[in-house]
Design a protein around this motif. Structure first.
Motif, short mmCIF file in Angstrom:
data_model
loop_
_atom_site.label_atom_id
_atom_site.label_comp_id
_atom_site.label_asym_id
_atom_site.label_seq_id
_atom_site.Cartn_x
_atom_site.Cartn_y
_atom_site.Cartn_z
N ALA A 133 0.82 -1.20 0.00
CA ALA A 133 0.00 0.00 0.00
C ALA A 133 0.86 1.26 0.00
N PHE A 134 1.92 1.27 0.83
CA PHE A 134 2.77 2.45 0.98
C PHE A 134 4.21 2.03 0.70
N MET A 135 4.79 2.55 -0.37
CA MET A 135 6.12 2.14 -0.82
C MET A 135 7.05 3.34 -0.86
N ASN A 136 8.14 3.30 -0.09
CA ASN A 136 9.13 4.36 -0.11
C ASN A 136 10.45 3.82 -0.65
N SER A 137 10.83 4.26 -1.85
CA SER A 137 12.09 3.85 -2.46
C SER A 137 13.04 5.02 -2.66
N ALA A 138 12.74 6.15 -2.03
CA ALA A 138 13.56 7.35 -2.22
C ALA A 138 14.78 7.33 -1.30
N ILE A 139 15.87 7.91 -1.78
CA ILE A 139 17.08 8.11 -1.00
C ILE A 139 16.98 9.46 -0.28
N PHE A 140 17.39 9.47 0.99
CA PHE A 140 17.37 10.72 1.76
C PHE A 140 18.75 11.01 2.31
N ARG A 141 19.16 12.28 2.14
CA ARG A 141 20.45 12.75 2.66
C ARG A 141 20.26 14.19 3.13
N ASP A 142 20.55 14.47 4.41
CA ASP A 142 20.32 15.81 4.96
C ASP A 142 18.89 16.26 4.70
N SER A 143 17.94 15.37 4.93
CA SER A 143 16.55 15.65 4.61
C SER A 143 15.64 14.84 5.55
N LEU A 144 14.35 15.08 5.45
CA LEU A 144 13.38 14.48 6.36
C LEU A 144 12.31 13.71 5.60
N VAL A 151 -3.33 6.50 8.59
CA VAL A 151 -3.80 5.11 8.54
C VAL A 151 -3.29 4.48 7.25
N ILE A 152 -2.56 3.37 7.39
CA ILE A 152 -2.13 2.58 6.23
C ILE A 152 -2.74 1.20 6.42
N ASP A 153 -3.71 0.85 5.60
CA ASP A 153 -4.51 -0.35 5.80
C ASP A 153 -4.67 -1.07 4.47
N THR A 154 -4.32 -2.35 4.41
CA THR A 154 -4.30 -3.03 3.12
C THR A 154 -4.72 -4.48 3.24
N ASN A 155 -5.16 -5.04 2.11
CA ASN A 155 -5.38 -6.48 1.97
C ASN A 155 -4.14 -7.17 1.41
N GLY A 156 -3.14 -6.39 1.01
CA GLY A 156 -1.94 -6.95 0.41
C GLY A 156 -0.94 -7.42 1.45
N ILE A 157 0.18 -7.93 1.00
CA ILE A 157 1.18 -8.51 1.90
C ILE A 157 1.81 -7.45 2.80
N PHE A 158 2.23 -6.32 2.21
CA PHE A 158 2.92 -5.28 2.97
C PHE A 158 2.02 -4.05 3.12
N ALA A 159 1.88 -3.56 4.34
CA ALA A 159 1.22 -2.28 4.51
C ALA A 159 2.20 -1.15 4.18
N PHE A 160 3.38 -1.19 4.82
CA PHE A 160 4.41 -0.18 4.59
C PHE A 160 5.71 -0.88 4.23
N TYR A 161 6.34 -0.46 3.15
CA TYR A 161 7.58 -1.09 2.69
C TYR A 161 8.58 0.01 2.36
N SER A 162 9.77 -0.08 2.97
CA SER A 162 10.82 0.89 2.71
C SER A 162 12.03 0.17 2.14
N ASN A 163 12.44 0.57 0.95
CA ASN A 163 13.56 -0.07 0.26
C ASN A 163 14.45 1.05 -0.30
N ASN A 164 15.39 1.51 0.52
CA ASN A 164 16.13 2.70 0.11
C ASN A 164 17.41 2.85 0.93
N HIS A 165 18.04 4.02 0.82
CA HIS A 165 19.25 4.36 1.57
C HIS A 165 18.97 5.65 2.36
N ILE A 166 19.29 5.62 3.65
CA ILE A 166 19.14 6.80 4.50
C ILE A 166 20.55 7.22 4.93
N TYR A 167 21.01 8.35 4.41
CA TYR A 167 22.38 8.78 4.63
C TYR A 167 22.50 9.75 5.80
N ALA A 168 23.72 10.15 6.10
CA ALA A 168 24.00 11.07 7.21
C ALA A 168 23.16 12.34 7.08
#
Length: 226
Positions: A133-144, A151-168
């Motif tokens: 339902a909620f997919m975050n694939s963005a890279i963040f650096r010096d950011s928020l 509310v994140i509510d789904t019938n699918g496997i993942f409600a929230f999925y984060s696949n990315n890089h979080i830098y300093a």
């Protein structure tokens, strides 16, 4: 500066708004219905305010390649799908507030005092073939990147999925959210086991100097049953 507005309108066909460059641009959609696919393609954008409020959109994609000193504001609007895609965003704030949608997706790179805030939204998917339902694939650096009171509510496997890089210098924050998947974790009667349901899943690299904050989130997953 230039101003473009879609007000009190209904667009039944797919719409594409494409700019080679945009500087000092104000683009507003208000009290309107865009009933088909809506795409905004903005390769180089500086000092732009883009807003959608009190409207209804179907499949919404906002793409900005090189983005500096911009504001993207989505509020009080119903969507089917929201896709926020950027190559590089600097000093760019994206706020999604009090919106309803089926799926949310973001990708690209947010740097130098940029932010993505999702606040008081409903991301509710009732189609089990949509795995996330909620997919975050963005890279963040010096950011928020922050999700709060959502509310994140789904019938699918993942409600929230984060696949990315979080830098300093980046902060990744989830506060006061309800996250649930009702996808059945396992079927044991005459059927091969299914993938387990997951409320939120991090396939994320957190680097030295990055911050992950999670508090007051309620997470629920589907039950095992025959």
């Amino acid at each position: 500066s230039s101003q473009i507005a879609i007000l009190d309108s209904t667009l039944a066909s797919s719409s594409t708004f494409s700019f080679t460059t945009a500087t000092d641009l104000q683009f507003a959609i208000a009290n309107s219905t865009l009933a088909a696919t809506t795409t905004f393609a903005l390769p180089t954008v500086t000092n732009m305010t883009f807003s959608v409020k009190d409207s209804s959109l179907d499949d919404f994609t906002f793409t900005h390649s090189t983005s500096k000193w911009n504001q993207i504001l989505l509020s009080n609007t119903s969507f089917d799908t929201v896709r926020l895609i950027t190559t590089t965003a600097e000093n760019t704030d994206t706020v999604v507030q009090s919106c309803n949608m089926t799926t949310f997706f973001t990708s690209g790179s947010y740097t130098v005092n940029s932010s993505v805030l999702v606040d008081q939204c409903n991301v509710i998917n009732t189609v089990s073939t949509i795995t996330t339902a909620f997919m975050n694939s963005a890279i963040f650096r010096d950011s928020l990147f922050e999700i709060r009171r959502t509310v994140i509510d789904t019938n699918g496997i993942f409600a929230f999925y984060s696949n990315n890089h979080i830098y300093a210098g980046a902060v990744h924050r989830l506060v006061n959210n309800f996250i649930r998947t009702t996808y059945p974790s396992r079927i044991t009667s005459g059927t091969a086991p299914r993938q387990a349901a997951i409320g939120y899943y991090y396939a994320t690299y957190f680097y030295v100097g990055a911050v992950l904050e999670m508090s007051n989130n309620e997470v629920s997953v589907g039950s095992n049953y025959s």
